[in-house]
Scaffold this active site. Sequence first.
Site, PDB file in Angstrom:
ATOM      1  N   ILE A 159       0.836  -1.207   0.000  1.00  0.00           N
ATOM      2  CA  ILE A 159       0.000   0.000   0.000  1.00  0.00           C
ATOM      3  C   ILE A 159       0.866   1.250   0.000  1.00  0.00           C
ATOM      4  O   ILE A 159       0.609   2.198  -0.743  1.00  0.00           O
ATOM      5  CB  ILE A 159      -0.955  -0.002   1.203  1.00  0.00           C
ATOM      6  N   ASP A 178      10.959   2.351   6.493  1.00  0.00           N
ATOM      7  CA  ASP A 178      10.457   1.010   6.780  1.00  0.00           C
ATOM      8  C   ASP A 178      11.608   0.193   7.351  1.00  0.00           C
ATOM      9  O   ASP A 178      12.731   0.278   6.853  1.00  0.00           O
ATOM     10  CB  ASP A 178       9.934   0.351   5.495  1.00  0.00           C
ATOM     11  N   THR A 235      -4.279   6.181   6.987  1.00  0.00           N
ATOM     12  CA  THR A 235      -5.261   5.265   6.410  1.00  0.00           C
ATOM     13  C   THR A 235      -4.923   3.829   6.786  1.00  0.00           C
ATOM     14  O   THR A 235      -5.375   2.896   6.125  1.00  0.00           O
ATOM     15  CB  THR A 235      -5.307   5.397   4.872  1.00  0.00           C
ATOM     16  N   SER A 236      -4.154   3.655   7.851  1.00  0.00           N
ATOM     17  CA  SER A 236      -3.688   2.319   8.227  1.00  0.00           C
ATOM     18  C   SER A 236      -4.416   1.784   9.453  1.00  0.00           C
ATOM     19  O   SER A 236      -5.389   1.048   9.330  1.00  0.00           O
ATOM     20  CB  SER A 236      -2.169   2.347   8.450  1.00  0.00           C
ATOM     21  N   ARG A 237      -3.968   2.141  10.649  1.00  0.00           N
ATOM     22  CA  ARG A 237      -4.603   1.729  11.895  1.00  0.00           C
ATOM     23  C   ARG A 237      -4.596   2.907  12.856  1.00  0.00           C
ATOM     24  O   ARG A 237      -3.597   3.620  12.994  1.00  0.00           O
ATOM     25  CB  ARG A 237      -3.879   0.531  12.524  1.00  0.00           C
ATOM     26  N   ASP A 261      -8.595   8.097   8.116  1.00  0.00           N
ATOM     27  CA  ASP A 261      -9.645   7.143   7.746  1.00  0.00           C
ATOM     28  C   ASP A 261      -9.812   6.097   8.838  1.00  0.00           C
ATOM     29  O   ASP A 261     -10.662   5.217   8.729  1.00  0.00           O
ATOM     30  CB  ASP A 261      -9.271   6.470   6.417  1.00  0.00           C
ATOM     31  N   GLU A 266     -12.274   3.629  17.185  1.00  0.00           N
ATOM     32  CA  GLU A 266     -13.302   3.587  16.148  1.00  0.00           C
ATOM     33  C   GLU A 266     -14.308   2.455  16.316  1.00  0.00           C
ATOM     34  O   GLU A 266     -15.392   2.494  15.718  1.00  0.00           O
ATOM     35  CB  GLU A 266     -12.659   3.471  14.763  1.00  0.00           C
ATOM     36  N   HIS A 298     -13.198   4.660   7.820  1.00  0.00           N
ATOM     37  CA  HIS A 298     -12.512   3.417   7.452  1.00  0.00           C
ATOM     38  C   HIS A 298     -13.043   2.880   6.116  1.00  0.00           C
ATOM     39  O   HIS A 298     -13.424   1.716   5.998  1.00  0.00           O
ATOM     40  CB  HIS A 298     -12.668   2.357   8.550  1.00  0.00           C
TER      41      HIS A 298
END
Length: 336
Positions: A159, A178, A235-237, A261, A266, A298
């Site tokens: 992603i 990373d 937009t991950s966690r 997101d 949540e 999400h």
Amino acid sequence: MKIAVFSARPYDRQSLDAANVRDDARAAFEFLYFDAVLDAHTVALAQDCEAVCVFVNDRLDAAVLEALHAQGVRALLLRCAGFNNVDVAAAQRLGLFVARVPAYSPEAVAEHTLALVMTLNRQTHRAYNRVRDGNFMLDGLLGRTLHGKTVGIVGTGQIGLATARIFHGMGCTVLGHDPCPSTAFEAIGASVALEVLLARSDIVSLHCPLTPQTHHLIDTAALAAMKPGAMLVNTSRGGLVDTHAVINALKSRHLGHLAIDVYEQESGLFFQDRSGEIIDDEVFQRLMTFPNVLVTGHQGFFTAEALQEIAQITLRNLGHFAAGTPCPNAVPPPAG
């Protein structure tokens, strides 16, 4: 074989039913669909089922896993890539089969990331409402040209790589961080230390899994290290971000924009219609008071192609469990 599907929405039913067809046009497995989130209060719904199929906000801690095992459940099928909501050690101890969908249309989440950035940067959501009210003034809608800006991608897996390619194509300088650098990423961007990425990026976009090491990766110190006025996108966690620290950074005007997101708390909000209720999450409510914050529920994964792929891979994983064959998507991954 009966499978209890939790957190099942109409689109889940449609995609799973479409994938659950044998060559003779009959259903391969029997799915029992439940709107409820799987937790200690709903675990009894899986009675007489051999497997459960779950999503991101279903809770699979040791107590729930033990209850499932006692009812005869032997497999956990995750309709998602992350498995931070599963007590993997407890699952192994109980001998449970656990499999996930490690990659489904990475471009779907990457494109949603771009949509969040473009919407918040150019204020198109506010412009839409203004024009509908007959207000064509431009004051307050000033954006910035993204071409030539620096975008930091935290997590350069599939992603993150898809996101990096989009911004690189728009003329942005792309930085990545990373623990396991991607050779594919090196063709379009530079891998740097997290501190360097935060300090140099106009936009920081998170695309890494939630682990004990990445929990609150973006905290007070990380936010202070970011460029003044920068945009943070997640937009991950939700647990990657310390929401209280973000609120303070927004209040101090150091953080320029926030687009999310996902949200740490949540599970009590997302994938539900709460429009007729009072939302008593004061942290979330505080976030919603900022004009430079954009929240979606999400939906980054939510494309027809991604749903189809999730269903197909989930059925493939289920087939491995039924046949007793090694599953490439097992959690933890098979050795080698």
